[in-house]
Design a protein around this motif. Structure first.
Motif, PDB file in Angstrom:
ATOM      1  N   THR A   1      84.732   2.554  62.032  1.00  0.00           N
ATOM      2  CA  THR A   1      85.307   1.190  61.987  1.00  0.00           C
ATOM      3  C   THR A   1      84.479   0.155  62.917  1.00  0.00           C
TER       4      THR A   1
ATOM      5  N   ARG B   1      84.982  -0.818  57.618  1.00  0.00           N
ATOM      6  CA  ARG B   1      85.193   0.796  57.655  1.00  0.00           C
ATOM      7  C   ARG B   1      84.068   1.331  56.746  1.00  0.00           C
TER       8      ARG B   1
ATOM      9  N   ASP C   1      82.467   4.848  55.336  1.00  0.00           N
ATOM     10  CA  ASP C   1      82.447   6.373  55.258  1.00  0.00           C
ATOM     11  C   ASP C   1      81.000   6.914  55.339  1.00  0.00           C
TER      12      ASP C   1
ATOM     13  N   SER D   1      85.180   8.379  59.174  1.00  0.00           N
ATOM     14  CA  SER D   1      84.626   7.073  58.698  1.00  0.00           C
ATOM     15  C   SER D   1      84.582   6.160  60.403  1.00  0.00           C
TER      16      SER D   1
END
Length: 313
Positions: free
Chosen positions: A39, A49, A51, A37
């Motif tokens: 951020t 965040r 993915d 992930s």
């Protein structure tokens, strides 16, 4: 880790197997795309965040660009000749920043990789780079494919930053964190290493935009070649377009080479000059000039003219 540079193949797009590998901090991180992930935090209205699937769902771009190692930051004037030309695919950083909403006081973007380790006497440091916000928003791409295939682990899998007009040190591998801030970070790889004083200046600036440079590739250094007419060819590149390349054989004058235009992508440009090599040993050099008027220095800096030696028989 600064490995011996492989011979760059004489091809417009460098095969992945021939791309140089750089890792300052020891063992590479092992990241899985399914659990990775990214951020986005700091001076943003909406911290994020993302993915891998969410990142892949954003608008994509594809381009070809020169990827060049600046060199060992502890030896910043030593030529490395580590350079490739690659096709990248990914998400413009501007798309991610638009989702996060930079606050008005944000001026800088920090890009941090997952790798940590020891370097230059400092322990447990991350690999962190920074760019001015507007420059990062305009130029940086979060790439997940290289030459049409997913990034390999040594090249930043699953996602790396790519700053196509800049040296590779700004293209952070194994990217996991983006921070927007009002100031530059005080860090080993931002303010203490990867800085230099350019010709005609007195203050150090961050290592970012590529120098003008060129490399002979049609003949290998130290090789034996047939005497007679030979094509002396290679590639030239810069942060802007290269406008001229010259080639010199032995102590003769510099001769203008034929030079391809750059096109819309910041890729390298092929040059060529046909020359009659008499039997015997020869020294061959090349030097490039770019649209900013910069010319490769003959000696003394990291982009000094490339020179090879061959024997014609």
């Amino acid at each position: 880790m600064f490995r011996t540079d492989p011979e760059t193949p004489d091809a417009f797009r460098t095969p992945v197997e021939e791309v140089f590998i750089r890792n300052h901090l020891g063992r590479r991180p092992e990241l899985d795309a399914d659990s990775w992930s990214l951020t986005v935090e700091g001076l943003v209205e909406r911290p994020l965040r993302l993915d891998f699937q969410a990142l892949r769902g954003l608008p994509q771009t594809r381009f070809t660009a020169v990827h060049e190692c600046f060199g060992n930051p502890l030896q910043p004037t030593v030529p490395t000749r580590a350079v490739t030309n690659l096709e990248w695919e990914g998400v413009p950083l501007a798309e991610v920043l638009a989702l996060a909403g930079p606050r008005p006081e944000a001026r800088h973007v920090w890009l941090e990789g997952a790798d940590r380790g020891d370097f230059a006497g400092e322990s447990d440091v991350s690999f962190l780079k920074d760019l001015p916000l507007e420059q990062a928003r305009t130029e940086v791409v979060l790439a997940h494919r290289m030459n049409g295939e997913p990034l390999r682990p040594d090249h930043g899998h699953p996602v790396r930053a790519v700053a196509p007009r800049m040296f590779g040190t700004n293209s952070v591998k194994w990217l996991t964190r983006i921070v927007l801030a009002a100031e530059r970070p005080e860090h080993l790889f931002t303010t203490r290493l990867y800085t230099r004083v350019l010709p005609g200046e007195s203050e150090a600036r961050p290592v970012r935009e590529k120098d003008v440079s060129s490399k002979l590739l049609s003949l290998r250094d130290g090789s034996t070649v047939p005497a007679g007419v030979s094509e002396l060819a290679g590639y030239a590149w810069s942060s802007t377009e290269v406008t001229a390349v010259e080639v010199a054989v032995d102590d003769a004058d510099w001769q203008p080479a034929e030079l391809d235009g750059r096109g819309p992508d910041p890729s390298w440009q092929r040059f060529r000059l046909r020359h009659d090599l008499a039997p015997g040993a020869h020294r061959i050099r090349c030097r490039a000039t770019d649209s900013a008027g910069r010319v490769q220095p003959l000696t003394g800096d990291r982009n000094a003219v490339h020179e090879i030696a061959v024997v014609a028989v």
